[in-house]
Write a protein that holds these residues in place. Structure first.
Motif, mmCIF file in Angstrom:
data_model
loop_
_atom_site.group_PDB
_atom_site.id
_atom_site.type_symbol
_atom_site.label_atom_id
_atom_site.label_comp_id
_atom_site.label_asym_id
_atom_site.label_seq_id
_atom_site.Cartn_x
_atom_site.Cartn_y
_atom_site.Cartn_z
ATOM 1 N N GLY A 1 78.589 19.887 -76.806
ATOM 2 C CA GLY A 1 78.453 21.341 -76.786
ATOM 3 C C GLY A 1 78.941 21.965 -75.498
ATOM 4 N N ALA A 2 79.790 21.227 -74.756
ATOM 5 C CA ALA A 2 80.257 21.716 -73.463
ATOM 6 C C ALA A 2 81.435 22.666 -73.580
ATOM 7 C CB ALA A 2 80.663 20.534 -72.575
ATOM 8 N N VAL A 3 82.105 22.646 -74.736
ATOM 9 C CA VAL A 3 83.296 23.472 -74.951
ATOM 10 C C VAL A 3 83.203 24.115 -76.324
ATOM 11 C CG1 VAL A 3 84.801 22.122 -73.409
ATOM 12 C CG2 VAL A 3 84.540 21.436 -75.806
ATOM 13 N N ASP A 4 84.083 25.066 -76.558
ATOM 14 C CA ASP A 4 84.153 25.744 -77.849
ATOM 15 C C ASP A 4 84.638 24.734 -78.892
ATOM 16 O OD1 ASP A 4 84.690 27.248 -80.067
ATOM 17 O OD2 ASP A 4 85.972 28.709 -79.065
ATOM 18 N N GLY A 5 83.725 24.255 -79.738
ATOM 19 C CA GLY A 5 83.977 23.130 -80.604
ATOM 20 C C GLY A 5 85.253 23.148 -81.423
ATOM 21 N N PRO A 6 85.328 23.950 -82.500
ATOM 22 C CA PRO A 6 86.494 23.879 -83.391
ATOM 23 C C PRO A 6 87.816 24.179 -82.677
ATOM 24 C CG PRO A 6 84.702 25.067 -84.444
ATOM 25 C CD PRO A 6 84.292 24.861 -83.018
ATOM 26 N N ARG A 7 87.834 25.183 -81.815
ATOM 27 C CA ARG A 7 89.079 25.535 -81.139
ATOM 28 C C ARG A 7 89.507 24.433 -80.168
ATOM 29 N NH1 ARG A 7 89.207 31.280 -78.315
ATOM 30 N NH2 ARG A 7 87.524 30.287 -77.110
ATOM 31 N N TYR A 8 88.558 23.909 -79.413
ATOM 32 C CA TYR A 8 88.883 22.860 -78.446
ATOM 33 C C TYR A 8 89.307 21.582 -79.175
ATOM 34 C CZ TYR A 8 88.618 20.359 -73.997
ATOM 35 O OH TYR A 8 88.933 19.651 -72.868
ATOM 36 N N GLU A 9 88.589 21.241 -80.228
ATOM 37 C CA GLU A 9 88.922 20.047 -81.011
ATOM 38 C C GLU A 9 90.340 20.142 -81.565
ATOM 39 O OE1 GLU A 9 88.459 16.358 -82.767
ATOM 40 O OE2 GLU A 9 86.848 17.315 -81.645
ATOM 41 N N HIS A 10 90.700 21.305 -82.065
ATOM 42 C CA HIS A 10 92.034 21.502 -82.630
ATOM 43 C C HIS A 10 93.110 21.338 -81.564
ATOM 44 C CE1 HIS A 10 95.196 23.034 -85.220
ATOM 45 N NE2 HIS A 10 95.504 23.930 -84.301
ATOM 46 N N ALA A 11 92.911 21.983 -80.419
ATOM 47 C CA ALA A 11 93.891 21.877 -79.339
ATOM 48 C C ALA A 11 93.989 20.449 -78.819
ATOM 49 C CB ALA A 11 93.522 22.836 -78.207
ATOM 50 N N ASN A 12 92.855 19.788 -78.682
ATOM 51 C CA ASN A 12 92.822 18.406 -78.209
ATOM 52 C C ASN A 12 93.638 17.509 -79.135
ATOM 53 O OD1 ASN A 12 91.832 16.385 -76.371
ATOM 54 N ND2 ASN A 12 90.296 15.779 -77.876
ATOM 55 N N ALA A 13 93.468 17.683 -80.435
ATOM 56 C CA ALA A 13 94.203 16.880 -81.411
ATOM 57 C C ALA A 13 95.694 17.189 -81.367
ATOM 58 C CB ALA A 13 93.651 17.129 -82.814
ATOM 59 N N GLN A 14 96.049 18.458 -81.180
ATOM 60 C CA GLN A 14 97.459 18.824 -81.108
ATOM 61 C C GLN A 14 98.140 18.200 -79.894
ATOM 62 O OE1 GLN A 14 97.530 23.208 -81.382
ATOM 63 N NE2 GLN A 14 98.570 22.937 -83.351
ATOM 64 N N PHE A 15 97.468 18.243 -78.762
ATOM 65 C CA PHE A 15 98.037 17.621 -77.563
ATOM 66 C C PHE A 15 98.207 16.110 -77.760
ATOM 67 C CE2 PHE A 15 96.384 21.394 -75.112
ATOM 68 C CZ PHE A 15 97.625 21.808 -74.639
ATOM 69 N N TYR A 16 97.246 15.486 -78.400
ATOM 70 C CA TYR A 16 97.323 14.042 -78.612
ATOM 71 C C TYR A 16 98.493 13.692 -79.528
ATOM 72 C CZ TYR A 16 95.699 9.256 -79.450
ATOM 73 O OH TYR A 16 95.602 7.897 -79.535
ATOM 74 N N GLU A 17 98.706 14.483 -80.572
ATOM 75 C CA GLU A 17 99.844 14.247 -81.459
ATOM 76 C C GLU A 17 101.167 14.463 -80.715
ATOM 77 O OE1 GLU A 17 99.800 12.924 -84.503
ATOM 78 O OE2 GLU A 17 97.648 12.709 -84.112
ATOM 79 N N ALA A 18 101.212 15.455 -79.837
ATOM 80 C CA ALA A 18 102.421 15.689 -79.048
ATOM 81 C C ALA A 18 102.684 14.518 -78.104
ATOM 82 C CB ALA A 18 102.292 16.987 -78.257
ATOM 83 N N TYR A 19 101.621 13.967 -77.526
ATOM 84 C CA TYR A 19 101.774 12.792 -76.672
ATOM 85 C C TYR A 19 102.385 11.644 -77.455
ATOM 86 C CZ TYR A 19 100.575 8.554 -74.166
ATOM 87 O OH TYR A 19 100.654 7.329 -73.555
#
Length: 225
Positions: free
Chosen positions: A29-47
Motif C-alpha cells: 500500500g506504499a504506492v498507487d496500486g493499479p496505476r503503479y502496477e501497470h507502469a511497473n509492468a510496462q517498464f519490465y516489458e520494455a526492458y
C-alpha cells in the motif's frame, strides 16, 4: 579466474528484484496500486524487449525512495528480502559462488537494479563487491535521482571499468554470467561470457559466437568452473 562478475535478475535469481520490489510496494500500500502496477509492468516489458528508456524508468523506480519515510523504507526492504528475494535465489548459486571463492577470484554483483534494493542481496549472497545503479542521497535523504551513470547496457561496462580501475583489475582473466541481451556490451568485454537461461536474443548471439549456455531449470549440471 581473477574476476567473476554476475548479473542478478533472472540470472542468480529466478525473477527480477527491481520488478518484484515495485510489486511489493503495491502490496504494501506504499504506492498507487493499479496505476503503479501497470507502469511497473510496462517498464519490465520494455526492458525485456530492449527498448527501456533508463532515465524514464529510474525517475519512476526511485521516486518512492524520495517520498516515503526512511525508517519505513528500510523496514519494508527487510521484509521484501526475506519474503520475496530469498525464495528466488537459484539453488545452484551458492556452490557456484563458493567455487570461485576457492579459486581466489574477485567476485562482484553487477546489476542495473539500484543499490537500495541490491545491497542487502549482495550481502546474503556473500558477494563482496556491488556495482549497481546508485540511488542518490543528500543530507541523509534519497533525492529520487540516480547518482552518476546508470549501470545499464553500455553504462554497465563503464561502471565496471571504473570499479576495476579502483581495484587494480582488468578483463584479462574474467567471466560474466547473464541472462539478458541488455548485457551484451559487458558480455563482449569479458574473456569468458556465459549465458544463463538466456532470452531469445542472447541465446541467438551466444550460439553464433560459441559462448557457453547454462540451462538451470531444471538445475544445470556441471556448473562449476
Amino acid at each position: 579466474m581473477a574476476l567473476a562478475l554476475f548479473d542478478l535478475d533472472n540470472t542468480l535469481l529466478a525473477g527480477d528484484s527491481d520488478y518484484s520490489w515495485g510489486r511489493f510496494l503495491v502490496s504494501a500500500g506504499a504506492v498507487d496500486g493499479p496505476r503503479y502496477e501497470h507502469a511497473n509492468a510496462q517498464f519490465y516489458e520494455a526492458y525485456k524487449a530492449g527498448t527501456l528508456d533508463i532515465a524514464e524508468f529510474l525517475a519512476f523506480a526511485l521516486e518512492p525512495l524520495r517520498r516515503l519515510p526512511r525508517p519505513q523504507l528500510f523496514a519494508w526492504r527487510a521484509r521484501f528480502i526475506e519474503e520475496c528475494v530469498r525464495p528466488m535465489i537459484k539453488p545452484w548459486v551458492a556452490p557456484l559462488l563458493q567455487s570461485y571463492r576457492a579459486q581466489g577470484a574477485t567476485l562482484a554483483l553487477v546489476t542495473a537494479t539500484n543499490d537500495f534494493v541490491t545491497a542487502p542481496i549482495a550481502e546474503i549472497l556473500d558477494i563482496p563487491h556491488l556495482v549497481a545503479t546508485v540511488a542518490e542521497q543528500r543530507d541523509g535523504r534519497f533525492t529520487g535521482r540516480p547518482h552518476g551513470i546508470p549501470c545499464f547496457r553500455e553504462g554497465k561496462v563503464m561502471r565496471v571499468r571504473s570499479w576495476m580501475a579502483d581495484h587494480g583489475l582488468t578483463f584479462t582473466d574474467s567471466v560474466f554470467y547473464s541472462d539478458s541481451h541488455n548485457d551484451l556490451p559487458l558480455l563482449e568485454a569479458v574473456s569468458r561470457a556465459i549465458a544463463v537461461d538466456p532470452d531469445p536474443v542472447l541465446l541467438a548471439t551466444a550460439t553464433e559466437r560459441g559462448w557457453e549456455v547454462l540451462r538451470t531449470d531444471p538445475p544445470a549440471q556441471a556448473l562449476l568452473a
